[in-house]
Design a protein around this motif. Structure first.
Motif, PDB file in Angstrom:
ATOM      1  N   TYR A 162       0.787  -1.100  -0.068  1.00  0.00           N
ATOM      2  CA  TYR A 162       0.034  -0.140   0.155  1.00  0.00           C
ATOM      3  C   TYR A 162       0.836   1.209   0.226  1.00  0.00           C
ATOM      4  CZ  TYR A 162      -2.840   3.667   1.526  1.00  0.00           C
ATOM      5  OH  TYR A 162      -3.757   4.712   1.855  1.00  0.00           O
ATOM      6  N   PRO A 163       1.869   1.419   0.987  1.00  0.00           N
ATOM      7  CA  PRO A 163       2.915   2.670   0.938  1.00  0.00           C
ATOM      8  C   PRO A 163       3.419   2.941  -0.291  1.00  0.00           C
ATOM      9  CG  PRO A 163       3.293   1.296   2.631  1.00  0.00           C
ATOM     10  CD  PRO A 163       2.165   0.504   2.049  1.00  0.00           C
ATOM     11  N   ILE A 164       4.158   1.859  -0.651  1.00  0.00           N
ATOM     12  CA  ILE A 164       5.030   1.803  -1.967  1.00  0.00           C
ATOM     13  C   ILE A 164       4.180   2.069  -3.141  1.00  0.00           C
ATOM     14  CG2 ILE A 164       6.490   0.383  -3.246  1.00  0.00           C
ATOM     15  CD1 ILE A 164       6.801  -1.296  -0.555  1.00  0.00           C
ATOM     16  N   ALA A 165       2.830   1.577  -3.487  1.00  0.00           N
ATOM     17  CA  ALA A 165       2.228   1.742  -4.647  1.00  0.00           C
ATOM     18  C   ALA A 165       1.724   3.269  -4.496  1.00  0.00           C
ATOM     19  CB  ALA A 165       0.950   0.843  -4.573  1.00  0.00           C
ATOM     20  N   ARG A 166       1.377   3.677  -3.266  1.00  0.00           N
ATOM     21  CA  ARG A 166       0.671   5.024  -3.114  1.00  0.00           C
ATOM     22  C   ARG A 166       1.993   6.064  -3.609  1.00  0.00           C
ATOM     23  NH1 ARG A 166      -0.864   7.281   2.613  1.00  0.00           N
ATOM     24  NH2 ARG A 166       1.285   6.929   2.937  1.00  0.00           N
ATOM     25  N   GLN A 167       3.079   5.866  -3.172  1.00  0.00           N
ATOM     26  CA  GLN A 167       4.045   6.678  -3.567  1.00  0.00           C
ATOM     27  C   GLN A 167       4.494   6.586  -4.845  1.00  0.00           C
ATOM     28  OE1 GLN A 167       5.627   8.906  -2.056  1.00  0.00           O
ATOM     29  NE2 GLN A 167       7.609   9.167  -2.795  1.00  0.00           N
ATOM     30  N   ALA A 188       5.786  -6.919  -7.277  1.00  0.00           N
ATOM     31  CA  ALA A 188       5.042  -7.437  -6.203  1.00  0.00           C
ATOM     32  C   ALA A 188       3.513  -7.909  -6.871  1.00  0.00           C
ATOM     33  CB  ALA A 188       4.739  -6.548  -5.261  1.00  0.00           C
ATOM     34  N   ILE A 189       2.655  -7.185  -7.410  1.00  0.00           N
ATOM     35  CA  ILE A 189       1.559  -7.573  -8.009  1.00  0.00           C
ATOM     36  C   ILE A 189       1.849  -8.786  -8.922  1.00  0.00           C
ATOM     37  CG2 ILE A 189      -0.279  -6.795  -9.463  1.00  0.00           C
ATOM     38  CD1 ILE A 189       0.084  -3.826  -8.392  1.00  0.00           C
ATOM     39  N   GLY A 190       2.541  -8.763  -9.863  1.00  0.00           N
ATOM     40  CA  GLY A 190       2.863  -9.745 -10.746  1.00  0.00           C
ATOM     41  C   GLY A 190       3.166 -10.972  -9.937  1.00  0.00           C
ATOM     42  N   ALA A 191       4.045 -10.852  -8.872  1.00  0.00           N
ATOM     43  CA  ALA A 191       4.374 -12.279  -8.117  1.00  0.00           C
ATOM     44  C   ALA A 191       2.900 -12.775  -7.539  1.00  0.00           C
ATOM     45  CB  ALA A 191       5.414 -11.767  -6.942  1.00  0.00           C
ATOM     46  N   LEU A 192       2.109 -11.891  -7.125  1.00  0.00           N
ATOM     47  CA  LEU A 192       1.018 -12.331  -6.593  1.00  0.00           C
ATOM     48  C   LEU A 192      -0.088 -13.148  -7.650  1.00  0.00           C
ATOM     49  CD1 LEU A 192      -0.442  -9.505  -4.341  1.00  0.00           C
ATOM     50  CD2 LEU A 192       0.570 -11.620  -3.704  1.00  0.00           C
ATOM     51  N   VAL A 203       9.962  -9.656  -0.960  1.00  0.00           N
ATOM     52  CA  VAL A 203      10.459  -8.699  -1.859  1.00  0.00           C
ATOM     53  C   VAL A 203      10.198  -7.475  -1.159  1.00  0.00           C
ATOM     54  CG1 VAL A 203       9.929  -7.577  -3.849  1.00  0.00           C
ATOM     55  CG2 VAL A 203      10.612  -9.999  -4.049  1.00  0.00           C
ATOM     56  N   LEU A 204       8.840  -7.273  -0.645  1.00  0.00           N
ATOM     57  CA  LEU A 204       8.590  -6.050  -0.068  1.00  0.00           C
ATOM     58  C   LEU A 204       9.207  -5.486   1.430  1.00  0.00           C
ATOM     59  CD1 LEU A 204       4.529  -5.898  -0.787  1.00  0.00           C
ATOM     60  CD2 LEU A 204       6.750  -4.611  -2.124  1.00  0.00           C
ATOM     61  N   LEU A 205       9.564  -6.771   2.057  1.00  0.00           N
ATOM     62  CA  LEU A 205      10.193  -6.573   3.300  1.00  0.00           C
ATOM     63  C   LEU A 205      11.502  -6.234   2.929  1.00  0.00           C
ATOM     64  CD1 LEU A 205      10.246  -7.008   6.635  1.00  0.00           C
ATOM     65  CD2 LEU A 205      10.687  -9.406   5.914  1.00  0.00           C
ATOM     66  N   TRP A 704      13.521 -11.978  -4.454  1.00  0.00           N
ATOM     67  CA  TRP A 704      14.033 -11.351  -3.312  1.00  0.00           C
ATOM     68  C   TRP A 704      15.611 -11.176  -3.514  1.00  0.00           C
ATOM     69  CZ3 TRP A 704      17.359 -13.866  -0.172  1.00  0.00           C
ATOM     70  CH2 TRP A 704      17.677 -15.130  -0.117  1.00  0.00           C
ATOM     71  N   LEU A 705      16.125 -12.037  -4.289  1.00  0.00           N
ATOM     72  CA  LEU A 705      17.577 -11.862  -4.327  1.00  0.00           C
ATOM     73  C   LEU A 705      17.944 -10.737  -5.386  1.00  0.00           C
ATOM     74  CD1 LEU A 705      19.254 -15.442  -4.449  1.00  0.00           C
ATOM     75  CD2 LEU A 705      19.671 -13.530  -2.724  1.00  0.00           C
ATOM     76  N   ALA A 706      16.784 -10.606  -6.166  1.00  0.00           N
ATOM     77  CA  ALA A 706      17.096  -9.317  -7.305  1.00  0.00           C
ATOM     78  C   ALA A 706      16.866  -8.012  -6.375  1.00  0.00           C
ATOM     79  CB  ALA A 706      15.873  -9.303  -8.426  1.00  0.00           C
TER      80      ALA A 706
END
Length: 728
Positions: A162-167, A188-192, A203-205, A704-706
């Motif tokens: 949420y905060p990342i997409a809003r930014q 992140a959306i593609g991974a979902l 990835v987000l963490l 996550w390594l990327a």
């Protein structure tokens, strides 16, 4: 919140102009970091300045610039990441619009005089802590119940997203279409969508952890600048008609009288009114030993009065003290960008879209042409997308240069930007002016040779004739007589003899002081020749036509000249003397230092000599006078002594504020270390991304390594650049 400033020119060293950094786009956008025409804030209109809250890296500075550039009426915009300042030039008051634009990009502004908002560590790290807790719960549920664990990872991803997409949406509206937040959101959306829920959350963490590490590294990088800013007290004690009152330092003007207690710092450059005092100037010049100052001598802002209460006359305008000039130099570092930095900018403009195209082709070509499964190749494409942001590459050079400039400033060396720093790292030869650079610049009496008269009587007569003269040789004779405690008789009818000397009446006798080649000295010719061969200036003292004796004078070497030359030889830098002085004097100094020399040079001759030497190898020119300025400009890099004239200081690309020649080798070593640091940073940035590019295509590494390849590399290059601040 803004701070409007009337247009004024701020000295560079002594006459430093405040020019903005070149405008750049966000480092992760299409056409990113493309070099643009160098800009300067215009002299017309009004300039506004703020402090930006919330910038973690140089990419954030570009995002703020992009947002402000969209505001109608803004002529120029510049963000100085080193000091977190936003400078805007506009014909009308657009403060409110600028503040709104920056807020829409996810940042906030405050006035320069306003204190920074204090945020508790818990509140600052709440999003990260929340995500860590949710990740732990999701992983625990996954161990016992896969469906619930999967839903928990989806919830964790959405909370973190949420905060990342809003930014990302905010930045899109302000012109930054492909910021790292956008790439993270897409990944992140593609991974979902492909069911990689745990990896999407991870990835987000990792991204949030990387952001915090970048913020920490950036604050460490700014510590050197912050330490300089902290040297100036906020208030000063001013004396008005004998009464003390506390005033803001912005209220001080040249001519004001201020008082500084023992242990207190000077709020502005000043001239000492007290008889004598010791000052700790180490924070500005790197000189660890307190410096003794006499009445009338200049003391820089930020110096500490060591042992007593002192009074000074203010010399600097507000915003134009020694500390302010250093800060402005650091702020201007990006304006004078190093060639390697401009190359990286051009490369990154191609790099981002190229990686994005590769990611797209990796996603669609194998499934369309070879019937490969979509899910696996979409995953690889999303992974490559995260590698496409060149943040670490773009920050690799400015991080090292900012650290190098700050480290140099701590050691009393002011360097005008990255281009000068890179040029300094390539120097193989140094040309020196002699007088005032290699020598003290104050002739001293080295010998008194009387005939039928005592040494003291001969010296007293010569001092009487020279009393009141402003000529350096005359002042040297008077100083010598005073240092011996001699009684100097009164002289009358003093008269300068053009081209030969000076005469005066002492009592009923006429005393003449003449250059040795203008008056035949019977019986002293051999001694005159011997002294002149040793590079000394010889003056003959004659009374009523009778030679009383000789005085020998010489401009002595600086105490650190020999040590400085030894240090330069140790790092492979050779020296040559270029002077307008006579060949004998030059030869004597050159012999002591083991250097080559060219003497009897006019300013035009110096330029010609520098041009010839510069053609064979990169050459630095060190000088302190007006006559040195053209030669300094003709060299690869000009270096001024801190005691030099304003013209020399303004022309130079660097200056030694502590006025020590040993600082030259230190400066060159630091420049070379900075160049090596830049190469290391570029290798780290490109090497990590290259490794992860290959391993991603081979299916060895995932999303996550990327993220580590991007945020991890950014932290690594910043931390590597910080090592320059710790160099000894």
């Amino acid at each position: 919140m803004s701070t409007p400033e009337t247009n004024k020119k701020v000295p560079q060293f002594s006459a430093l102009k405040l020019n903005p950094l070149p405008a750049k786009d966000d480092c992760c956008c299409e056409g990113s970091c493309a070099p643009q025409a160098e800009q300067t804030l215009p002299d017309n209109g009004t300039r506004y300045s703020w402090v930006v809250n919330g910038m973690d890296c140089a990419a954030c500075a570009r995002k703020v610039e992009n947002a402000v550039r969209q505001v109608k009426g803004v002529d120029h915009v510049q963000v100085l990441f080193a000091t977190e300042k936003l400078l805007v030039s506009a014909a009308s008051d657009i403060s409110a619009q600028v503040e709104a634009a920056v807020a829409s990009a996810g940042y906030s502004l405050r006035s320069e005089n306003a204190p920074a908002e204090k945020v508790s560590p818990l509140r600052e790290n709440l999003p990260l802590i929340t995500l860590i807790i949710m990740m732990a719960l999701s992983w625990t549920l996954e161990q016992f119940n896969h469906p619930f664990g999967n839903l928990a990872f989806i919830a964790t991803t959405l909370v973190g997203l949420y905060p990342i997409a809003r930014q990302a949406l905010r930045l899109m509206k302000t012109g930054s279409w492909f910021a790292i937040e956008t790439l993270m959101s897409v990944a992140a959306i593609g991974a979902l969508f492909i069911g990689a829920t745990a990896e999407a959350a991870m990835v987000l963490l990792l991204f949030l952890i990387g952001e915090r590490l970048e913020g920490w590294a950036a604050s460490r990088a700014r510590k050197g600048v912050s330490a300089l800013m902290a040297l100036k007290p906020e208030t000063a004690t001013q004396l008005v008609n004998g009464e003390r009152k506390t005033v803001a330092i912005s209220a001080l003007r040249p001519g004001d009288v201020i008082e500084v207690a023992a242990g207190g710092r000077l709020p502005a450059d000043g001239a000492l009114l007290s008889a004598t005092a010791s000052f700790d100037e180490s924070a500005l010049t790197g000189e660890s030993i307190p410096v003794e100052r006499d009445a009338g001598e200049k003391v820089p802002a930020g110096a500490t009065s060591v042992d007593r209460l002192v009074q000074l006359t203010v010399l600097s305008e507000p915003g134009d003290s020694a500390i302010d000039r250093i800060l402005k130099l650091i702020e201007e570092a990006e304006e004078r960008r190093a060639p390697v930095e401009r190359f990286i900018d051009r490369f990154s403009r191609i790099y981002t879209p190229a990686i994005m195209l590769v990611a797209l082709l990796v996603t669609i070509i194998p499934p369309l042409l070879f019937g490969a499964p979509w899910e696996g190749w979409i995953y690889k494409g999303l992974t490559l997308l995260l590698i496409g942001c060149p943040c670490a590459l773009v920050i690799s050079t400015p991080a090292a240069i900012t650290s190098g400039l700050a480290a140099a400033a701590r050691r009393g060396a002011l360097i005008k930007g990255g281009a000068a720093l890179e040029q300094l790292s390539q120097v193989q030869h140094i040309a020196f002016d002699k007088t005032g650079t290699l020598t003290v610049g104050k002739p001293q009496v080295t010998g008194v040779y009387p005939q039928n008269i005592s040494e003291d009587d001969l010296l007293a007569l010569a001092a009487a004739v020279e009393q009141g003269s402003t000529h350096p040789l005359a002042q040297a004779i008077v100083r010598e007589a005073q240092s011996r405690g001699l009684t100097i008789p009164a002289a009358t009818a003093q008269r300068a003899l053009v081209g030969s000397g000076i005469e005066a009446h002492i009592g009923d006798k006429k005393v003449l002081l003449s250059a040795a080649d203008k008056f035949p000295a019977a019986g002293l010719a051999a001694r005159v020749h011997e002294l002149e061969q040793a590079g000394q200036t010889v003056i003959i003292v004659v009374q009523d036509g009778t030679t009383l004796g000789l005085l020998a004078l010489r401009d002595t070497l600086r105490e650190d000249a020999k040590a400085a030359m030894a240090d330069l030889h140790q790092i492979g830098v050779q020296g040559v003397i270029l002077t307008g002085d006579n060949p004998r004097a030059a030869a004597s100094i050159a012999a002591e230092l083991g250097m080559e020399f060219q003497a009897g040079l006019l300013p035009a001759d110096k330029v010609k000599a520098v041009t010839q030497l510069n053609a064979s190898a990169p050459l630095a020119m060190v000088g302190d006078g007006i006559n040195d300025a053209p030669a300094m400009k003709a060299s690869t890099i000009g270096i001024a002594m801190g005691s030099g004239t304003d013209v020399a200081l303004e022309t130079a690309d660097a200056a030694l504020t502590h006025n020590r020649l040993t600082g030259l080798a230190q400066m060159i070593r630091l420049a070379r270390a900075t160049r090596a640091n830049i190469r290391q940073n570029i290798t780290i940035a490109l090497g990590l991304k290259g490794i992860f590019l290959v391993t991603t295509l081979l299916g060895i590494t995932g999303l996550w390594l990327a993220v580590l390849a991007d945020t991890g590399a950014t932290v690594l290059v910043t931390a590597n650049a910080l090592r320059l601040l710790r160099r000894r």
